[in-house]
Motif scaffolding. Sequence first.
Motif, short mmCIF file in Angstrom:
data_model
loop_
_atom_site.label_atom_id
_atom_site.label_comp_id
_atom_site.label_asym_id
_atom_site.label_seq_id
_atom_site.Cartn_x
_atom_site.Cartn_y
_atom_site.Cartn_z
N SER A 14 18.75 -78.61 33.02
CA SER A 14 19.09 -78.53 31.61
C SER A 14 18.20 -77.53 30.88
O SER A 14 16.98 -77.49 31.08
CB SER A 14 18.96 -79.90 30.95
OG SER A 14 19.11 -79.81 29.55
N VAL A 16 18.12 -77.57 27.48
CA VAL A 16 17.68 -78.22 26.24
C VAL A 16 16.82 -79.45 26.51
O VAL A 16 16.20 -79.99 25.59
CB VAL A 16 18.89 -78.61 25.36
CG1 VAL A 16 19.68 -77.37 24.97
CG2 VAL A 16 19.78 -79.64 26.05
N TRP A 17 16.80 -79.90 27.75
CA TRP A 17 16.06 -81.11 28.11
C TRP A 17 15.46 -80.92 29.50
O TRP A 17 16.04 -81.33 30.50
CB TRP A 17 17.00 -82.30 28.07
CG TRP A 17 16.36 -83.65 28.17
CD1 TRP A 17 15.05 -83.95 28.35
CD2 TRP A 17 17.05 -84.91 28.08
NE1 TRP A 17 14.86 -85.31 28.39
CE2 TRP A 17 16.08 -85.93 28.22
CE3 TRP A 17 18.38 -85.26 27.90
CZ2 TRP A 17 16.42 -87.27 28.18
CZ3 TRP A 17 18.71 -86.60 27.86
CH2 TRP A 17 17.74 -87.59 28.00
N GLU A 103 25.79 -78.69 27.00
CA GLU A 103 24.62 -79.25 26.33
C GLU A 103 24.37 -78.58 25.00
O GLU A 103 24.88 -77.48 24.73
CB GLU A 103 23.39 -79.11 27.23
CG GLU A 103 23.09 -77.70 27.68
CD GLU A 103 21.90 -77.65 28.63
OE1 GLU A 103 21.18 -76.64 28.57
OE2 GLU A 103 21.67 -78.60 29.40
N GLU A 104 23.59 -79.25 24.17
CA GLU A 104 23.32 -78.74 22.82
C GLU A 104 22.06 -79.40 22.27
O GLU A 104 21.84 -80.59 22.47
CB GLU A 104 24.51 -79.03 21.91
CG GLU A 104 24.36 -78.56 20.49
CD GLU A 104 25.61 -78.81 19.66
OE1 GLU A 104 25.46 -79.22 18.50
OE2 GLU A 104 26.73 -78.59 20.18
N ALA A 105 21.25 -78.62 21.56
CA ALA A 105 20.11 -79.16 20.84
C ALA A 105 20.45 -79.17 19.35
O ALA A 105 21.10 -78.25 18.85
CB ALA A 105 18.86 -78.33 21.10
N ALA A 110 18.66 -83.71 21.62
CA ALA A 110 19.26 -82.78 22.57
C ALA A 110 20.22 -83.59 23.41
O ALA A 110 19.92 -84.73 23.79
CB ALA A 110 18.19 -82.12 23.45
N ASP A 147 18.43 -86.93 24.50
CA ASP A 147 17.00 -86.94 24.27
C ASP A 147 16.79 -87.11 22.78
O ASP A 147 16.97 -86.18 21.99
CB ASP A 147 16.37 -85.63 24.76
CG ASP A 147 14.85 -85.65 24.67
OD1 ASP A 147 14.27 -86.75 24.60
OD2 ASP A 147 14.25 -84.55 24.65
#
Length: 237
Positions: A14, A16-17, A103-105, A110, A147
């Motif tokens: 990942s 973002v994580w 994925e995205e923050a 996140a 997260d």
Amino acid sequence: MSQPFRQGATVYLSHVWPDLTIEWHEERIVASSKAPLQTLSSAVYGGGFGAAERFVNWKVPLTYDCSDPVADFRGMFGEWGYPDESTIGFMTAAKLTHASVMEEAGDQFAIVCVTTAGVSNAARAGIGRPSFSAYAAGTINTFIMIDGRMSSSAMVNAVIVAAEAKAAALQDLGIEDPLHGGHATGTTTDAILIGASQSDRYDSPHLYAGAATTIGNAVGRLVYETVYESVITRDEP
């Protein structure tokens, strides 16, 4: 395209994580966290509220005998070297290579979303159907790993948003219930995971996760996009 395992990759890290890793194996996809996540899921093994560090999407054959899936999972966990108490297990007959990962923050969170999809037993909720049809092959499994800090009610809220987004994607794809006609809202065996880190690195918890919240909006978009991609490519090599 956000299907890393179609390109020959076996590990997805990942962006973002960093503490989250997703691995592809021929018979399973495994998402692993370095620390336990608080979970809410409809998993075959370890479902409900709980905590886990490892999340397995196990590919079973269309002829799989589902009389005792919990015992089957315990046997496979032993074979794979996964501890029972910290592993949650899902089953699918869909192509694991076609898993969609996005994925995205965002605002104090996140999110990593992973979906595998088969729609051979697509169904429209709200219409009566014979119970035996629930055991047909095909399912949409979605892992939503967050997260961030979430209240229990926000985790339930995220399940609602995810279900609505899945139904919207199937409607836009024109997937129909073969038994009754009309747009399908899912399949008869869909499953979902919400996993939250509850990390104290974040200042405040998300108390809600509806479509108008930043976290709920992100959940809805990522679920929609991963369901759409995994379904529309399901017949491609």
